[in-house]
Scaffold this motif. Structure first.
Motif, PDB file in Angstrom:
ATOM      1  N   ALA A   1      24.099  18.394  55.226  1.00  0.00           N
ATOM      2  CA  ALA A   1      24.474  19.335  54.168  1.00  0.00           C
ATOM      3  C   ALA A   1      25.778  18.892  53.509  1.00  0.00           C
ATOM      4  CB  ALA A   1      24.611  20.744  54.734  1.00  0.00           C
ATOM      5  N   MET A   2      26.705  18.410  54.320  1.00  0.00           N
ATOM      6  CA  MET A   2      27.977  17.927  53.775  1.00  0.00           C
ATOM      7  C   MET A   2      27.743  16.727  52.858  1.00  0.00           C
ATOM      8  SD  MET A   2      31.428  17.093  55.878  1.00  0.00           S
ATOM      9  CE  MET A   2      32.107  15.469  55.675  1.00  0.00           C
ATOM     10  N   ALA A   3      26.853  15.832  53.240  1.00  0.00           N
ATOM     11  CA  ALA A   3      26.535  14.673  52.398  1.00  0.00           C
ATOM     12  C   ALA A   3      25.878  15.113  51.094  1.00  0.00           C
ATOM     13  CB  ALA A   3      25.628  13.705  53.162  1.00  0.00           C
ATOM     14  N   MET A   4      25.036  16.125  51.164  1.00  0.00           N
ATOM     15  CA  MET A   4      24.389  16.623  49.951  1.00  0.00           C
ATOM     16  C   MET A   4      25.421  17.236  48.994  1.00  0.00           C
ATOM     17  SD  MET A   4      20.868  18.135  51.626  1.00  0.00           S
ATOM     18  CE  MET A   4      20.553  19.211  50.271  1.00  0.00           C
ATOM     19  N   VAL A   5      26.378  17.964  49.541  1.00  0.00           N
ATOM     20  CA  VAL A   5      27.443  18.522  48.700  1.00  0.00           C
ATOM     21  C   VAL A   5      28.255  17.379  48.081  1.00  0.00           C
ATOM     22  CG1 VAL A   5      29.592  19.861  48.716  1.00  0.00           C
ATOM     23  CG2 VAL A   5      27.563  20.728  49.896  1.00  0.00           C
ATOM     24  N   GLY A   6      28.552  16.356  48.878  1.00  0.00           N
ATOM     25  CA  GLY A   6      29.270  15.197  48.355  1.00  0.00           C
ATOM     26  C   GLY A   6      28.512  14.527  47.222  1.00  0.00           C
ATOM     27  N   ALA A   7      27.200  14.419  47.366  1.00  0.00           N
ATOM     28  CA  ALA A   7      26.379  13.816  46.306  1.00  0.00           C
ATOM     29  C   ALA A   7      26.405  14.677  45.042  1.00  0.00           C
ATOM     30  CB  ALA A   7      24.943  13.622  46.797  1.00  0.00           C
ATOM     31  N   LEU A   8      26.378  15.989  45.203  1.00  0.00           N
ATOM     32  CA  LEU A   8      26.475  16.879  44.045  1.00  0.00           C
ATOM     33  C   LEU A   8      27.841  16.746  43.364  1.00  0.00           C
ATOM     34  CD1 LEU A   8      24.752  20.121  45.382  1.00  0.00           C
ATOM     35  CD2 LEU A   8      23.929  18.620  43.555  1.00  0.00           C
ATOM     36  N   GLU A   9      28.889  16.625  44.165  1.00  0.00           N
ATOM     37  CA  GLU A   9      30.235  16.456  43.606  1.00  0.00           C
ATOM     38  C   GLU A   9      30.340  15.158  42.812  1.00  0.00           C
ATOM     39  OE1 GLU A   9      32.838  18.973  46.895  1.00  0.00           O
ATOM     40  OE2 GLU A   9      32.579  16.827  47.193  1.00  0.00           O
ATOM     41  N   LEU A  10      29.828  14.078  43.368  1.00  0.00           N
ATOM     42  CA  LEU A  10      29.858  12.801  42.652  1.00  0.00           C
ATOM     43  C   LEU A  10      28.978  12.842  41.409  1.00  0.00           C
ATOM     44  CD1 LEU A  10      29.811  10.245  45.600  1.00  0.00           C
ATOM     45  CD2 LEU A  10      31.693  10.709  44.032  1.00  0.00           C
ATOM     46  N   SER A  11      27.845  13.500  41.493  1.00  0.00           N
ATOM     47  CA  SER A  11      26.963  13.629  40.328  1.00  0.00           C
ATOM     48  C   SER A  11      27.639  14.424  39.223  1.00  0.00           C
ATOM     49  CB  SER A  11      25.650  14.319  40.723  1.00  0.00           C
ATOM     50  OG  SER A  11      24.952  13.534  41.661  1.00  0.00           O
ATOM     51  N   GLY A  12      28.290  15.508  39.582  1.00  0.00           N
ATOM     52  CA  GLY A  12      29.006  16.309  38.592  1.00  0.00           C
ATOM     53  C   GLY A  12      30.122  15.524  37.934  1.00  0.00           C
ATOM     54  N   ALA A  13      30.853  14.750  38.721  1.00  0.00           N
ATOM     55  CA  ALA A  13      31.930  13.925  38.162  1.00  0.00           C
ATOM     56  C   ALA A  13      31.370  12.881  37.207  1.00  0.00           C
ATOM     57  CB  ALA A  13      32.715  13.253  39.292  1.00  0.00           C
ATOM     58  N   ALA A  14      30.249  12.268  37.569  1.00  0.00           N
ATOM     59  CA  ALA A  14      29.625  11.272  36.689  1.00  0.00           C
ATOM     60  C   ALA A  14      29.112  11.916  35.411  1.00  0.00           C
ATOM     61  CB  ALA A  14      28.489  10.563  37.426  1.00  0.00           C
ATOM     62  N   LEU A  15      28.541  13.096  35.544  1.00  0.00           N
ATOM     63  CA  LEU A  15      28.020  13.795  34.364  1.00  0.00           C
ATOM     64  C   LEU A  15      29.123  14.162  33.372  1.00  0.00           C
ATOM     65  CD1 LEU A  15      25.283  16.201  35.778  1.00  0.00           C
ATOM     66  CD2 LEU A  15      24.970  14.372  34.098  1.00  0.00           C
ATOM     67  N   LEU A  16      30.343  14.355  33.873  1.00  0.00           N
ATOM     68  CA  LEU A  16      31.447  14.669  32.954  1.00  0.00           C
ATOM     69  C   LEU A  16      31.587  13.592  31.887  1.00  0.00           C
ATOM     70  CD1 LEU A  16      34.282  16.027  35.282  1.00  0.00           C
ATOM     71  CD2 LEU A  16      32.944  17.308  33.597  1.00  0.00           C
ATOM     72  N   GLY A  17      31.321  12.352  32.263  1.00  0.00           N
ATOM     73  CA  GLY A  17      31.428  11.253  31.309  1.00  0.00           C
ATOM     74  C   GLY A  17      30.222  11.117  30.400  1.00  0.00           C
ATOM     75  N   LEU A  18      29.054  11.505  30.887  1.00  0.00           N
ATOM     76  CA  LEU A  18      27.820  11.335  30.122  1.00  0.00           C
ATOM     77  C   LEU A  18      27.429  12.588  29.339  1.00  0.00           C
ATOM     78  CD1 LEU A  18      25.804   9.552  32.947  1.00  0.00           C
ATOM     79  CD2 LEU A  18      26.831   8.477  30.925  1.00  0.00           C
ATOM     80  N   TYR A  19      27.409  13.707  30.021  1.00  0.00           N
ATOM     81  CA  TYR A  19      27.049  15.005  29.437  1.00  0.00           C
ATOM     82  C   TYR A  19      28.077  16.019  29.932  1.00  0.00           C
ATOM     83  CZ  TYR A  19      22.662  12.495  28.936  1.00  0.00           C
ATOM     84  OH  TYR A  19      21.710  11.557  28.632  1.00  0.00           O
ATOM     85  N   PRO A  20      29.227  16.070  29.277  1.00  0.00           N
ATOM     86  CA  PRO A  20      30.348  16.858  29.801  1.00  0.00           C
ATOM     87  C   PRO A  20      30.021  18.318  30.122  1.00  0.00           C
ATOM     88  CG  PRO A  20      31.057  15.515  27.952  1.00  0.00           C
ATOM     89  CD  PRO A  20      29.573  15.388  28.033  1.00  0.00           C
ATOM     90  N   ALA A  21      29.253  18.988  29.289  1.00  0.00           N
ATOM     91  CA  ALA A  21      28.942  20.397  29.554  1.00  0.00           C
ATOM     92  C   ALA A  21      28.122  20.531  30.838  1.00  0.00           C
ATOM     93  CB  ALA A  21      28.209  21.020  28.376  1.00  0.00           C
ATOM     94  N   ALA A  22      27.160  19.644  31.040  1.00  0.00           N
ATOM     95  CA  ALA A  22      26.338  19.680  32.252  1.00  0.00           C
ATOM     96  C   ALA A  22      27.187  19.374  33.477  1.00  0.00           C
ATOM     97  CB  ALA A  22      25.186  18.693  32.138  1.00  0.00           C
TER      98      ALA A  22
END
Length: 110
Positions: A47-68
């Protein structure tokens, strides 16, 4: 526009660091503290790894689709805050509260 950039960079850096520690465990002391929180909530290392993956995905999305990206990071922050308020105190949830406010503020500006 400068404020949006600053907010995005701050959120992005925070969540890249937080997510990478949860996924890779590269900072042992922080990793152990985070894992102890997850276990105290009845959650697994997976579960901790899944949260980490969501955090990294959100950070990456800031650069590609900032609102998402801002919305995803707000959801992750809201989840973290809810666990801290249920099992800990507001003191432990302060970072989650700050990232929630920052993410929602950024989202509202986009």
């Amino acid at each position: 526009m400068m404020m949006v950039t600053v907010m995005s960079v701050v959120l992005g850096l925070f969540f890249v660091l937080a997510g990478s520690v949860k996924l890779l465990g590269w900072q042992k002391q922080v990793f152990e503290i985070q894992l102890a929180y997850f276990r105290s909530y009845g959650l697994s290392r997976r579960a901790m790894a899944m949260v980490g993956a969501l955090e990294l995905s959100g950070a990456a999305l800031l650069g590609l689709y900032p609102a998402a990206g801002a919305l995803l990071l707000a959801l992750v922050s809201a989840g973290a805050l809810s666990f801290h308020l249920r099992f800990d105190t507001l003191k432990e949830g302060a970072a989650a509260l700050m990232t929630l406010v920052l993410s929602l503020s950024l989202w509202s500006l986009l």
